[in-house]
Motif scaffolding. Structure first.
Motif, short mmCIF file in Angstrom:
data_model
loop_
_atom_site.label_atom_id
_atom_site.label_comp_id
_atom_site.label_asym_id
_atom_site.label_seq_id
_atom_site.Cartn_x
_atom_site.Cartn_y
_atom_site.Cartn_z
N UNK A 1 0.82 -1.22 0.00
CA UNK A 1 0.00 0.00 0.00
C UNK A 1 0.86 1.27 0.00
N UNK A 2 2.14 1.14 0.38
CA UNK A 2 2.99 2.34 0.43
C UNK A 2 3.46 2.77 -0.96
N UNK A 3 3.27 1.91 -1.95
CA UNK A 3 3.73 2.28 -3.30
C UNK A 3 2.78 3.32 -3.90
N UNK A 4 3.33 4.27 -4.64
CA UNK A 4 2.45 5.26 -5.27
C UNK A 4 1.59 4.61 -6.36
N UNK A 5 0.38 5.12 -6.52
CA UNK A 5 -0.46 4.66 -7.63
C UNK A 5 -1.43 3.56 -7.26
N UNK A 6 -1.46 3.18 -5.97
CA UNK A 6 -2.37 2.10 -5.58
C UNK A 6 -3.39 2.62 -4.57
N UNK A 7 -4.65 2.19 -4.72
CA UNK A 7 -5.71 2.57 -3.77
C UNK A 7 -6.44 1.31 -3.31
N UNK A 8 -6.98 1.38 -2.09
CA UNK A 8 -7.83 0.29 -1.59
C UNK A 8 -9.26 0.78 -1.62
N UNK A 9 -10.14 0.01 -2.20
CA UNK A 9 -11.58 0.35 -2.18
C UNK A 9 -12.28 -0.83 -1.51
N UNK A 10 -12.27 -0.79 -0.16
CA UNK A 10 -12.83 -1.89 0.61
C UNK A 10 -14.31 -1.69 0.90
N UNK A 11 -14.95 -2.77 1.33
CA UNK A 11 -16.38 -2.73 1.67
C UNK A 11 -17.25 -2.46 0.43
N UNK A 12 -16.75 -2.82 -0.73
CA UNK A 12 -17.51 -2.66 -1.97
C UNK A 12 -17.51 -4.03 -2.67
N UNK A 13 -18.70 -4.57 -2.90
CA UNK A 13 -18.81 -5.91 -3.49
C UNK A 13 -19.01 -5.81 -4.99
N UNK A 14 -18.05 -6.37 -5.72
CA UNK A 14 -18.19 -6.40 -7.18
C UNK A 14 -19.18 -7.52 -7.51
N UNK B 1 -5.57 -8.26 18.21
CA UNK B 1 -6.79 -9.07 18.28
C UNK B 1 -7.72 -8.62 17.15
N UNK B 2 -8.22 -9.61 16.40
CA UNK B 2 -9.07 -9.31 15.25
C UNK B 2 -10.39 -8.68 15.70
N UNK B 3 -10.75 -7.59 15.05
CA UNK B 3 -12.09 -7.00 15.27
C UNK B 3 -13.00 -7.64 14.23
N UNK B 4 -14.08 -8.24 14.69
CA UNK B 4 -14.86 -9.05 13.75
C UNK B 4 -16.19 -8.42 13.35
N UNK B 5 -16.57 -7.36 14.02
CA UNK B 5 -17.88 -6.78 13.74
C UNK B 5 -17.77 -5.73 12.62
N UNK B 6 -18.53 -5.94 11.56
CA UNK B 6 -18.39 -5.07 10.38
C UNK B 6 -18.71 -3.61 10.69
N UNK B 7 -19.78 -3.38 11.46
CA UNK B 7 -20.16 -2.00 11.76
C UNK B 7 -19.04 -1.29 12.54
N UNK B 8 -18.42 -2.01 13.48
CA UNK B 8 -17.31 -1.42 14.24
C UNK B 8 -16.15 -1.10 13.31
#
Ligand code: NAP
Length: 438
Positions: free
Chosen positions: A66-79, A423-430
């Motif tokens: 993710x530290x490289x230039x030119x890359x973006x994360x678009x999470x929580x979006x279902x293709x 510790x993994x946070x598992x609740x999506x809303x959180x």
């Protein structure tokens, strides 16, 4: 000035991250990595066993991408739901599908749908803290279980059996959420069975993973000797097969000890699952090798009392609208990663669920090379749309790299409260709420 190539990668597991990294590495492309979850890294986070610390640390390597230039994360979006592949193809010069194989294969035997019979994907997702896991079921059901069985002789079956067999102390340093630890600790488990339809020489588990089963603190190994004799024939790699058989044989000479019992059964396949409202028994039959290495029934049937049955017989991919898909293999139809010019695939959705994490690097490289060859040949359709406008018109709560980093920090901070790394946070809303702090 010629603008950089714009590529969408669908899925932020290892194959997607490796493909994205290669594309942005020399500034030749800008890449958006989509994921249906608010956090990246796919099976490295939700598949690799939480007690496999060194494999899980691959997350740190992937995170540096993710530290490289030119890359973006678009999470929580279902293709396929929030945005369609066809829309991505209009917005990008190329799309690479790297969304893996998340569905379970079924046994196709009576009683398989009874409560208490689950696919390994569901159980693994739950103990890894996946936000979509069926928490209510596992938390109420598992404490009632005293006998469990896992079907299959692969590395996932070994993971499942080991996690069930470990004590709370053995799981302490993992990043499992509190509800998972509590539930596993509340299980009054006495017996775990691993059922394989062939012999230990034909298992797909790796020797290192197999050996770990013999190192459990409070669990004795019980090997059913039937099937050990069939070791040499029909195994693909004689050297690995011999080693695996030696490991299994070494457990036979151990003195009996107290604690849970882990039973290994070979030449045993399930033929029915039975119970009234929930699983109480799996019926298995002895198999035998035919002269050509196939499996035949012997007619010898055995009833094994179990209340929890985990199918660990492999994963399969699912299709997306408008993408050529082979239902038999559960993979997209492709050649060297090309589904058609402008649309590509890498990882498990390309080749099926096989190999180790590193296998995906080579696999992603092949796909990127194919894509770049198509660019060179002038064979890509032209993109006509703007993705940011499209996404903002849909009121999606997309998570960015900064959002993921906020979740990452929160998980590390939560870990310090328990004296562990994270510790993994598992609740999506959180997760979504925390991501807005990034
Ligand atoms: P897998 O290695 O393909 O193993 C599937 C197992 O299920 C095999 O033993 C297979 O037996 C059995 N099986 C298939 N159909 C069956 C049926 N109808 N009845 C009874 N048994 C059946 O799959 P996996 O364990 O899900 O692993 C997937 C991939 O992830 C593998 O590449 C694995 O190495 C990798 N992985 C690696 C690690 C690690 O490195 N630590 C951990 C987890 C997963 P047959 O051989 O007889 O078909």
């Amino acid at each position: 000035m010629v603008r950089p190539l714009r590529v969408a990668v669908v899925g932020s597991g290892p194959s997607g991250m490796y493909a994205a990294s290669e594309l942005v590495s020399d500034g030749q492309a800008e890449v958006d990595v989509f994921d249906r979850l608010p956090v990246p890294f796919g099976l490295v986070r939700y598949g690799v066993a939480p007690d496999h610390f060194s494999i899980r640390s691959i997350r740190d390597t992937l995170d540096r991408i993710w530290d490289q230039p030119g890359i973006r994360f678009i999470g929580n979006v279902t293709v396929g739901t929030d945005v369609q592949v066809a829309e991505l193809r209009e917005a990008y010069d190329a799309v690479i599908l790297t969304y893996g194989a998340s569905a379970d294969r079924l046994l196709g035997i009576p009683g398989e749908s009874l409560t208490g019979c689950v696919g390994a994907t569901d159980f693994v997702a739950w103990y890894c803290g996946h936000p979509d896991a069926n928490r209510d079921f596992f938390e109420s059901y598992l404490p009632t279980v005293s006998h469990a069985a896992v079907i299959g002789l692969g590395n996932v079956a070994v993971d499942v059996a080991r996690i069930l067999a470990k004590t709370a102390e053995e799981l302490h340093a993992t990043d499992m959420p509190v509800h998972v630890r509590k539930t596993l600790a509340a299980m009054a488990l006495t017996d775990i069975h691993i059922l394989g339809r062939r012999g230990p020489a034909h298992a797909t588990w790796t020797t290192k993973e197999l050996r770990e089963l013999g190192e459990l603190e409070n669990c004795a190994m019980e090997v059913d000797p039937i099937g050990l004799e069939s070791e040499a024939a029909w195994s693909t790699d004689q050297r690995v097969a011999t080693r695996n058989v030696e490991v299994v044989r070494s457990w036979m000479d151990r003195p009996a000890s107290s604690g849970r019992k882990l039973h290994l059964h070979f030449l045993t396949r399930p033929i029915a699952v039975a119970g009234t409202n929930q699983v109480s028994m799996v019926q298995v039959e002895r198999t035998a090798f035919t002269q050509s290495g196939g499996l035949a029934s012997t007619g010898e049937v055995l009833d094994l009392p179990v209340e929890f049955l985990v199918r660990s017989i492999g994963y399969r991919g699912t299709g997306l609208p408008g993408v050529a898909f082979n239902d038999d293999s559960g993979t997209v139809v492709q050649n060297e990663g090309r589904i058609e010019p402008g649309l590509y695939a890498a990882g498990w959705i390309k080749r099926g669920p096989s190999g180790i994490i590193g296998t995906n690097k080579k696999d992603a490289s092949e796909t990127v090379a194919t894509l770049l060859a198509d660019v060179q040949a002038g064979g890509l359709p032209t993109s006509t749309n703007e993705i940011d406008e499209l996404l903002s018109s849909r009121n999606l709560e997309a998570v960015t790299i900064a959002g993921w980093r906020a979740i990452d920090r929160a998980e590390r901070e939560l870990g310090t409260q328990f004296g562990i790394d994270r510790m993994t946070i598992s609740d999506r809303a959180s997760m979504i709420e925390i991501s807005t702090l990034g």
